[in-house]
Write an enzyme that holds these catalytic residues in place. Structure first.
Site, mmCIF file in Angstrom:
data_model
loop_
_atom_site.group_PDB
_atom_site.id
_atom_site.type_symbol
_atom_site.label_atom_id
_atom_site.label_comp_id
_atom_site.label_asym_id
_atom_site.label_seq_id
_atom_site.Cartn_x
_atom_site.Cartn_y
_atom_site.Cartn_z
ATOM 1 N N SER A 1 0.838 -1.192 0.000
ATOM 2 C CA SER A 1 0.000 0.000 0.000
ATOM 3 C C SER A 1 0.883 1.255 0.000
ATOM 4 O O SER A 1 1.698 1.445 -0.890
ATOM 5 C CB SER A 1 -0.953 -0.030 1.194
ATOM 6 N N ASP B 1 0.545 -4.231 -4.027
ATOM 7 C CA ASP B 1 -0.593 -3.329 -4.210
ATOM 8 C C ASP B 1 -0.227 -1.900 -3.792
ATOM 9 O O ASP B 1 -0.878 -1.309 -2.920
ATOM 10 C CB ASP B 1 -1.800 -3.833 -3.426
ATOM 11 N N HIS C 1 -7.422 -5.271 -1.538
ATOM 12 C CA HIS C 1 -6.217 -4.554 -1.143
ATOM 13 C C HIS C 1 -5.615 -5.084 0.155
ATOM 14 O O HIS C 1 -4.402 -4.979 0.359
ATOM 15 C CB HIS C 1 -6.566 -3.068 -0.993
#
Length: 448
Positions: A42, A70, A147
């Site tokens: 992230s 991600d 996610h």
């Protein structure tokens, strides 16, 4: 939130490693700081990319492998959190040959409900990061996972509960965890240990996966394949996006060949490999045997041919490619996607010093040679031939007497002995076979 502080802290940790890490390890364990991998999820993925791009901090160590799980660079395009990483210019990330793995989630850009935005919005997510990567870069997108699906099933506290409420999730987290863990290990083995078999197996769809992939893309060089012209091949090129990282830095880049024209007594035929399926199902293992179709030779205007600027390769690079395609692991020589003429190349190279070399050994020797001011072609010849004495070095280095004095030549010989493995010792059976062929007058000409 501003990620600058996180980038600076990560830089401080990396810069601490050379002087501080050894003090925390057992006395008989020494870290190899030439093989450093950096990964983040992230916003942590953004931090990892930013540090590799020296935005805004720099590190004393080179990052060999970079992994973005991600990665996200803000709330939306134009709403990037400072410092912005994405430039929206394709192949603009110049990472000094750092290998990159980008893992994306198919549901990351989907809103869970109308109250919360997507956790990995389009315009600032994994797809945009991959587009800006230069070679070598690998890109895998898990189709039905979100996610935060690489986290543990039982995540504690308010943040743990929020991980199920804020982002669109898949039905079960375990397959995503297994895939992310497996592909990260395969990638690190390939680029830190020189063992590409697992990564190539996943990339080519040969490995049974715990989930379905929505997208598989890669930017890597097939320089090695183009160099097979040395062994009777002529590569026919089409302008596609795959290029690669140079193993030694001794060769220039070229476009990946999609077909090979085999020259022989008969009329040449063009063999083209069938394309891999767009998605890999977890329920069945794809066949190892790749299919080929004979097609008419393409029009001259539709192709570009390999020219001299494709560069030279070490014998190890050619051998490594043939091994990755199955040569040596297929005793029948039928299942592997290696042609008979390529097997002849493989058999020859297995008798040379290349058979005992590794990616790390070649890298180390190229670095060691910088002190001797050798030409690239001379370094390549030393790696291929592996001279064992000053006399042999003299035949390889141009104007050796004027460029290297006796002391430097002896130092180079010692470096070769220390870094490059010795020649392969032939077995008694092989020696007898060579003698029989020589007596019968059937000794084959050595491959150039």
């Amino acid at each position: 939130p501003n990620a600058t502080e996180e980038i600076n802290i990560t830089a401080e940790i990396v810069n601490w490693l050379p002087k501080g890490l050894s003090n925390l390890l057992p006395p008989d364990v020494q870290p190899n700081l030439n093989k450093l991998g950096l990964a983040g999820h992230s916003r942590g993925g953004k931090v990892a990319f930013a540090l590799s791009l020296h935005k805004p901090s720099t590190t004393s160590l080179h990052i060999s492998a970079l992994i973005g799980i991600d990665p996200v660079d803000g709330m939306d395009k134009g709403k990037q959190t400072p410092p912005p990483v994405l430039t929206y210019i394709p192949n603009s990330f110049h990472l000094d040959n750092t290998a990159v793995l980008v893992i994306g989630s198919g549901l990351g850009e989907v809103q869970r409900n109308r109250f919360f935005p997507p956790c990995a919005p389009c315009g600032v997510n994994h797809e945009d990061f991959y587009k800006e990567c230069c070679e070598p870069a690998y890109y895998f997108v898990a189709k039905d996972y979100g996610h935060l699906d690489m986290l543990d099933d039982d995540t504690k506290g308010i943040r743990g509960k929020a991980s199920y409420c804020l982002c669109k999730n898949g039905e079960c987290r375990e397959p995503m965890r297994r895939f992310v863990g497996g592909i990260v290990v395969a990638f690190l083995k390939a680029y830190l240990e020189g063992d590409e078999r697992d990564l190539l197996s996943v990339r080519d769809g040969h490995e049974m996966l715990p989930l379905e992939l929505q997208k598989v893309e890669f930017k890597e060089s097939e320089r090695i394949r183009s160099q097979l012209t040395k062994f009777g091949f002529e590569s026919v090129l089409t302008p596609i996006r795959y290029t690669s990282d140079p193993l030694t830095g001794l060769a220039h880049h070229c476009t990946r060949p999609r077909s090979l024209v085999i020259r022989g007594r008969k009329k040449p035929q063009t063999l083209t490999r069938a394309a891999a399926p767009p998605a890999f199902k977890p329920t069945a293992r794809l066949p190892l045997l790749r299919s080929y179709a004979v097609i008419p030779p393409p029009r001259a205007a539709a192709v570009r041919r390999v020219t001299a600027n494709a560069g030279a390769l070490t014998n190890f690079e050619v051998l490594d490619l043939l091994r990755s395609r199955g040569a040596g692991r297929d005793p029948t020589r039928v299942i592997a996607s290696v042609s008979p003429s390529e097997f002849k190349v493989y058999d020859y190279l297995e008798q040379t010093p290349a058979s005992k070399q590794t990616r790390e050994i070649v890298h180390e020797f190229v670095e060691e040679c910088k002190t001797y001011d050798l030409a690239k072609a001379e370094i390549l010849n030393v790696i291929n031939i592996r001279p064992a004495s000053g006399v042999e070095v003299f035949t390889i280095i141009e104007e050796c007497e004027s460029r290297l004095d006796e002391e430097k030549t002896e130092e180079l010989v010692q470096t070769i002995a220390r870094v490059l493995p010795p020649h392969r010792v032939k077995s008694d059976t092989e020696i007898e076979k060579d003698e029989e062929e020589t007596v019968d007058g059937q000794q084959a000409e050595p491959v150039e």
